[in-house]
Design a protein around this motif. Structure first.
Motif, PDB file in Angstrom:
ATOM      1  N   TRP A 192       0.818  -1.214   0.000  1.00 30.31           N
ATOM      2  CA  TRP A 192       0.000   0.000   0.000  1.00 30.31           C
ATOM      3  C   TRP A 192       0.851   1.264   0.000  1.00 30.31           C
ATOM      4  CZ3 TRP A 192      -4.534   0.934   3.989  1.00 30.31           C
ATOM      5  CH2 TRP A 192      -5.261   2.067   3.599  1.00 30.31           C
ATOM      6  N   PHE A 193       1.823   1.337   0.913  1.00 31.98           N
ATOM      7  CA  PHE A 193       2.528   2.597   1.122  1.00 31.98           C
ATOM      8  C   PHE A 193       3.844   2.698   0.349  1.00 31.98           C
ATOM      9  CE2 PHE A 193      -0.378   2.502   4.668  1.00 31.98           C
ATOM     10  CZ  PHE A 193      -0.771   3.821   4.771  1.00 31.98           C
ATOM     11  N   ASP A 194       4.496   1.577   0.078  1.00 27.92           N
ATOM     12  CA  ASP A 194       5.746   1.640  -0.676  1.00 27.92           C
ATOM     13  C   ASP A 194       5.503   1.516  -2.179  1.00 27.92           C
ATOM     14  OD1 ASP A 194       6.930   1.868   1.754  1.00 27.92           O
ATOM     15  OD2 ASP A 194       7.795  -0.152   1.802  1.00 27.92           O
ATOM     16  N   LEU A 195       4.620   0.562  -2.559  1.00 25.77           N
ATOM     17  CA  LEU A 195       4.331   0.362  -3.981  1.00 25.77           C
ATOM     18  C   LEU A 195       3.109   1.160  -4.439  1.00 25.77           C
ATOM     19  CD1 LEU A 195       4.864  -3.512  -4.214  1.00 25.77           C
ATOM     20  CD2 LEU A 195       6.519  -1.685  -4.654  1.00 25.77           C
ATOM     21  N   HIS A 196       2.379   1.761  -3.506  1.00 22.50           N
ATOM     22  CA  HIS A 196       1.173   2.539  -3.824  1.00 22.50           C
ATOM     23  C   HIS A 196       0.181   1.717  -4.650  1.00 22.50           C
ATOM     24  CE1 HIS A 196       3.243   6.054  -2.297  1.00 22.50           C
ATOM     25  NE2 HIS A 196       4.270   5.759  -3.079  1.00 22.50           N
ATOM     26  N   ASN A 197       0.042   0.440  -4.256  1.00 26.17           N
ATOM     27  CA  ASN A 197      -0.833  -0.481  -4.970  1.00 26.17           C
ATOM     28  C   ASN A 197      -1.905  -0.980  -4.007  1.00 26.17           C
ATOM     29  OD1 ASN A 197      -2.031  -2.594  -6.444  1.00 26.17           O
ATOM     30  ND2 ASN A 197      -0.119  -3.060  -7.493  1.00 26.17           N
ATOM     31  N   LEU A 198      -3.031  -0.275  -3.981  1.00 23.02           N
ATOM     32  CA  LEU A 198      -4.117  -0.663  -3.085  1.00 23.02           C
ATOM     33  C   LEU A 198      -4.706  -2.009  -3.483  1.00 23.02           C
ATOM     34  CD1 LEU A 198      -5.926   0.095  -0.708  1.00 23.02           C
ATOM     35  CD2 LEU A 198      -7.423   1.308  -2.305  1.00 23.02           C
ATOM     36  N   GLY A 199      -4.679  -2.346  -4.779  1.00 25.21           N
ATOM     37  CA  GLY A 199      -5.198  -3.637  -5.218  1.00 25.21           C
ATOM     38  C   GLY A 199      -4.419  -4.792  -4.625  1.00 25.21           C
ATOM     39  N   ALA A 200      -3.092  -4.705  -4.649  1.00 26.73           N
ATOM     40  CA  ALA A 200      -2.270  -5.766  -4.054  1.00 26.73           C
ATOM     41  C   ALA A 200      -2.501  -5.850  -2.551  1.00 26.73           C
ATOM     42  CB  ALA A 200      -0.794  -5.506  -4.350  1.00 26.73           C
ATOM     43  N   ALA A 201      -2.628  -4.690  -1.890  1.00 24.60           N
ATOM     44  CA  ALA A 201      -2.894  -4.696  -0.453  1.00 24.60           C
ATOM     45  C   ALA A 201      -4.232  -5.363  -0.154  1.00 24.60           C
ATOM     46  CB  ALA A 201      -2.877  -3.266   0.079  1.00 24.60           C
ATOM     47  N   ALA A 202      -5.242  -5.086  -0.980  1.00 26.36           N
ATOM     48  CA  ALA A 202      -6.558  -5.690  -0.762  1.00 26.36           C
ATOM     49  C   ALA A 202      -6.516  -7.201  -0.964  1.00 26.36           C
ATOM     50  CB  ALA A 202      -7.582  -5.058  -1.704  1.00 26.36           C
ATOM     51  N   GLN A 203      -5.763  -7.664  -1.959  1.00 26.95           N
ATOM     52  CA  GLN A 203      -5.656  -9.111  -2.184  1.00 26.95           C
ATOM     53  C   GLN A 203      -4.991  -9.797  -0.990  1.00 26.95           C
ATOM     54  OE1 GLN A 203      -7.136 -10.352  -4.868  1.00 26.95           O
ATOM     55  NE2 GLN A 203      -7.585  -8.310  -5.639  1.00 26.95           N
ATOM     56  N   LEU A 204      -3.915  -9.198  -0.480  1.00 21.74           N
ATOM     57  CA  LEU A 204      -3.248  -9.769   0.687  1.00 21.74           C
ATOM     58  C   LEU A 204      -4.164  -9.716   1.908  1.00 21.74           C
ATOM     59  CD1 LEU A 204       0.318  -8.242   0.216  1.00 21.74           C
ATOM     60  CD2 LEU A 204      -0.285 -10.662   0.068  1.00 21.74           C
ATOM     61  N   ALA A 205      -4.932  -8.635   2.042  1.00 24.09           N
ATOM     62  CA  ALA A 205      -5.867  -8.542   3.161  1.00 24.09           C
ATOM     63  C   ALA A 205      -6.928  -9.635   3.083  1.00 24.09           C
ATOM     64  CB  ALA A 205      -6.527  -7.162   3.166  1.00 24.09           C
ATOM     65  N   ALA A 206      -7.383  -9.947   1.873  1.00 22.52           N
ATOM     66  CA  ALA A 206      -8.370 -11.010   1.704  1.00 22.52           C
ATOM     67  C   ALA A 206      -7.804 -12.361   2.143  1.00 22.52           C
ATOM     68  CB  ALA A 206      -8.831 -11.075   0.251  1.00 22.52           C
ATOM     69  N   LEU A 207      -6.540 -12.610   1.833  1.00 22.27           N
ATOM     70  CA  LEU A 207      -5.915 -13.862   2.276  1.00 22.27           C
ATOM     71  C   LEU A 207      -5.806 -13.918   3.794  1.00 22.27           C
ATOM     72  CD1 LEU A 207      -3.064 -14.282  -0.379  1.00 22.27           C
ATOM     73  CD2 LEU A 207      -5.207 -15.558  -0.201  1.00 22.27           C
ATOM     74  N   LEU A 208      -5.525 -12.781   4.411  1.00 24.21           N
ATOM     75  CA  LEU A 208      -5.464 -12.743   5.869  1.00 24.21           C
ATOM     76  C   LEU A 208      -6.832 -13.042   6.487  1.00 24.21           C
ATOM     77  CD1 LEU A 208      -3.155  -9.821   7.087  1.00 24.21           C
ATOM     78  CD2 LEU A 208      -3.046 -12.228   7.695  1.00 24.21           C
ATOM     79  N   VAL A 209      -7.883 -12.477   5.904  1.00 24.71           N
ATOM     80  CA  VAL A 209      -9.239 -12.768   6.385  1.00 24.71           C
ATOM     81  C   VAL A 209      -9.530 -14.264   6.270  1.00 24.71           C
ATOM     82  CG1 VAL A 209     -11.690 -12.422   5.925  1.00 24.71           C
ATOM     83  CG2 VAL A 209     -10.147 -10.472   5.947  1.00 24.71           C
ATOM     84  N   LEU A 210      -9.134 -14.860   5.161  1.00 24.25           N
ATOM     85  CA  LEU A 210      -9.351 -16.296   4.967  1.00 24.25           C
ATOM     86  C   LEU A 210      -8.618 -17.100   6.034  1.00 24.25           C
ATOM     87  CD1 LEU A 210     -10.464 -18.620   3.258  1.00 24.25           C
ATOM     88  CD2 LEU A 210      -8.399 -18.465   1.843  1.00 24.25           C
ATOM     89  N   LEU A 211      -7.387 -16.732   6.345  1.00 25.63           N
ATOM     90  CA  LEU A 211      -6.624 -17.435   7.376  1.00 25.63           C
ATOM     91  C   LEU A 211      -7.310 -17.319   8.734  1.00 25.63           C
ATOM     92  CD1 LEU A 211      -2.911 -16.546   6.485  1.00 25.63           C
ATOM     93  CD2 LEU A 211      -4.016 -18.779   6.336  1.00 25.63           C
ATOM     94  N   VAL A 212      -7.804 -16.120   9.064  1.00 28.17           N
ATOM     95  CA  VAL A 212      -8.492 -15.926  10.340  1.00 28.17           C
ATOM     96  C   VAL A 212      -9.740 -16.795  10.423  1.00 28.17           C
ATOM     97  CG1 VAL A 212      -9.792 -14.256  11.711  1.00 28.17           C
ATOM     98  CG2 VAL A 212      -7.591 -13.606  10.732  1.00 28.17           C
ATOM     99  N   LEU A 213     -10.523 -16.851   9.349  1.00 24.48           N
ATOM    100  CA  LEU A 213     -11.737 -17.660   9.350  1.00 24.48           C
ATOM    101  C   LEU A 213     -11.417 -19.144   9.488  1.00 24.48           C
ATOM    102  CD1 LEU A 213     -13.804 -15.871   6.542  1.00 24.48           C
ATOM    103  CD2 LEU A 213     -14.101 -15.700   9.019  1.00 24.48           C
ATOM    104  N   VAL A 214     -10.372 -19.601   8.813  1.00 27.66           N
ATOM    105  CA  VAL A 214      -9.967 -21.012   8.908  1.00 27.66           C
ATOM    106  C   VAL A 214      -9.547 -21.345  10.337  1.00 27.66           C
ATOM    107  CG1 VAL A 214      -8.228 -22.682   8.188  1.00 27.66           C
ATOM    108  CG2 VAL A 214      -9.364 -21.255   6.492  1.00 27.66           C
TER     109      VAL A 214
END
Length: 532
Positions: A222-244
């Motif tokens: 998000w802050f170094d690459l200024h890529n909110l899309g990549a940050a959102a994809q990684l955040a989605a994986l984190l949500v999946l890990l938490v749910l599992v």
């Protein structure tokens, strides 16, 4: 109006950010996923999995034996260590991390002394970017979760099972492994789950050690690459890990029943060298997790407080208090509403909506930051488009505002306030309500004359717990604030990224001092339970 309809607007505070992150995962960008799969995911997945495995082993090896010793054994210092081993809860993991970094890095006092003694410290393992340093710090920061829950289980197990095992010829250690630990399994698993959740969500400590995990990769995207899309994809994986993880923990408890005895266990009096081994183990963990770090912070603060207590420092303190008090007020008020709805509406749908409303504490802060930013940015752009004819083009209305930070922090810590408020609500009996109604009190009268006086202690506990948690919180504030709007935690992050350990001691010591408050409340509650 049905109960779920009353609770749903509060649940949306958490569900909208989570849905925004999941929505980003359902509409992937091929080029983003290609970059993540090639250069990011293999490394951060392996690092995160290995870190969780080792920290899990660490908190079990530290927390469970110490809980058994302080709960069931008598040895020198046992009464002191029973509460002192909970004190690391006052330390945010990132504070422990930079203290250990300052102590053990090449220019730190430990390696400097080793060079004075032996002429070289080249053989000393590198701490920056190291797995062992990160595991050590997170183990010391999170073992109290296992220790506290497991100790309560050991205290309330009762004497009959252990006495039966001893009568069958089992020694004290074998009785511990074959009787005490299996009976305490739900509490041990609960503490381990909390430690794993905190490890998965940690950003500050791994950032200090420069050890890449999902949270640091998300921040850099998000802050170094200024890529909110990549940050959102990684955040989605984190949500999946938490749910599992949450589903696995629930499944592990299914179909099992455990009994808690009403009589306390007869303490085991340790004699000879056993008593001093127990004392040494407790003293070593206490020194590594609290005593040495707090002494080092005080020493650093004494040498840097004049330059740190500049006018801007009071701005950091003011911002911190503003966020903490505002979030605590919002979360406590919403928790009171949820507890009241849950009490009056016992249907299954309402129960599920209330559970969804308080899942924010299980979601990593960096995920909530991304999840809040996505809808806020969309709404901000919509408002700017509407206001452009009035000359507001280029202005940010919601992004980086205090209101946005309050929303994200309230979603994160609503669960903390709800559990305290709901526990207080459960103490009000139905007969008290019926008696008040026979005296002619309506809904507002019940709230003013019955509920608020009886809930005052629980609401105050909820307010204080949320306030302290917000003062220690870093990633949400760091990622959603406007430029230059800093808190004490953000100040610590800024100084530690420049390896200015001594200068970071003053704001860190203020955070730790406030963090001692919930530890005192937890200890007092545990003492009341044990004395009951």
């Amino acid at each position: 109006m049905p109960g779920w309809a009353l609770a749903l607007p509060i649940a949306l505070l958490t569900l909208i950010p989570v849905a925004a992150v999941i929505g980003a995962a359902l509409s992937p960008q091929p080029e983003v996923w290609d970059h993540l799969i090639r250069h990011v995911l293999p490394r951060v997945t392996a690092n995160t999995a290995l870190l969780m495995l080792l920290v899990g082993l660490g908190v079990l090896c530290v927390g469970v034996p110490l809980a058994w010793l302080t709960a069931l054994c008598v040895f020198p210092g046992q009464r002191f260590f029973a509460w002192a081993l909970m004190l690391p809860l006052a330390f945010p993991a990132y504070v422990l991390a930079f203290v250990q970094m300052g102590l053990f890095e090449f220019a730190g006092p430990v390696q400097s002394r080793l060079r004075d003694w032996f002429g070289s410290s080249a053989w000393f393992p590198e701490i920056r970017g190291s797995l062992w340093g990160t595991v050590l710090v997170l183990t010391m920061a999170f073992y109290p979760y296992v220790y506290l829950l497991t100790r309560n289980a050991f205290v309330t197990q009762g004497r009959r099972a252990l006495e039966a095992a001893r009568m069958l010829g089992e020694s004290a250690p074998r009785a511990f492994w074959r009787v005490s630990v299996p009976m305490a399994r739900p509490w041990i698993v609960g503490g381990l789950a909390l430690a794993w959740m905190e490890t998965l969500a940690d950003f500050g400590a791994v950032a200090v050690f420069n050890y890449d995990t999902f949270t640091t990769a998300l921040y850099k995207a998000w802050f170094d690459l200024h890529n909110l899309g990549a940050a959102a994809q990684l955040a989605a994986l984190l949500v999946l890990l938490v749910l599992v993880m949450a589903a696995a923990e629930q499944r592990s408890q299914r179909g099992r029943s455990y009994q808690v005895a009403s009589s306390h266990c007869q303490p085991i009096v340790l004699r000879g060298w056993h008593r001093w081994v127990a004392f040494g183990a407790c003293a070593l963990v206490f020194a590594a997790s609290f005593a040495i770090p707090i002494v080092q912070l005080v020493l650093w603060s004494l040498s840097t407080w004049r330059e740190e207590l500049e006018p801007r420092y009071w701005d950091f303190a003011r911002n911190t208090v503003l966020l903490a008090v505002g979030t605590a007020f919002i979360a406590t008020t919403l928790s009171l509403v949820l507890a009241g709805v849950r009490r009056r509406h016992a249907d299954r749908i309402t129960a599920w909506v209330v559970r969804l409303a308080v899942i924010g504490y299980a979601v990593p802060g960096v995920v909530l930051a991304v999840g809040v930013f996505i809808p806020i940015a969309w709404l901000d752009n919509l408002l700017i488009a509407w206001l452009r004819p009035l000359g507001f083009e280029g202005f940010q209305i919601l992004k980086g505002s205090v209101a946005t930070m309050l929303l994200a922090l309230s979603a994160r810590f609503l669960a903390v306030a709800y559990h305290a408020s709901d526990s207080a609500m459960q103490r009000i009996t139905r007969s008290q309500e019926e008696t008040a109604r026979t005296l002619g009190l309506g809904s507002w009268g019940l709230l003013r004359r019955l509920y608020l006086p009886l809930l005052r202690g629980g609401l105050l506990t909820a307010f204080l717990m949320v306030m302290v948690d917000v003062m220690k919180e870093m990633p949400i504030t760091l990622m959603t604030r406007s430029f230059g709007w800093d808190t004490l935690a953000v100040r610590v992050f800024q100084l530690t990224t420049e390896s200015m350990w001594e200068n970071a001691a003053v704001p860190a010591l203020a955070i730790v001092a406030v963090g001692l408050l919930p530890v005192v409340l937890i200890f007092q509650r545990a003492e009341r339970i044990q004395g009951a």
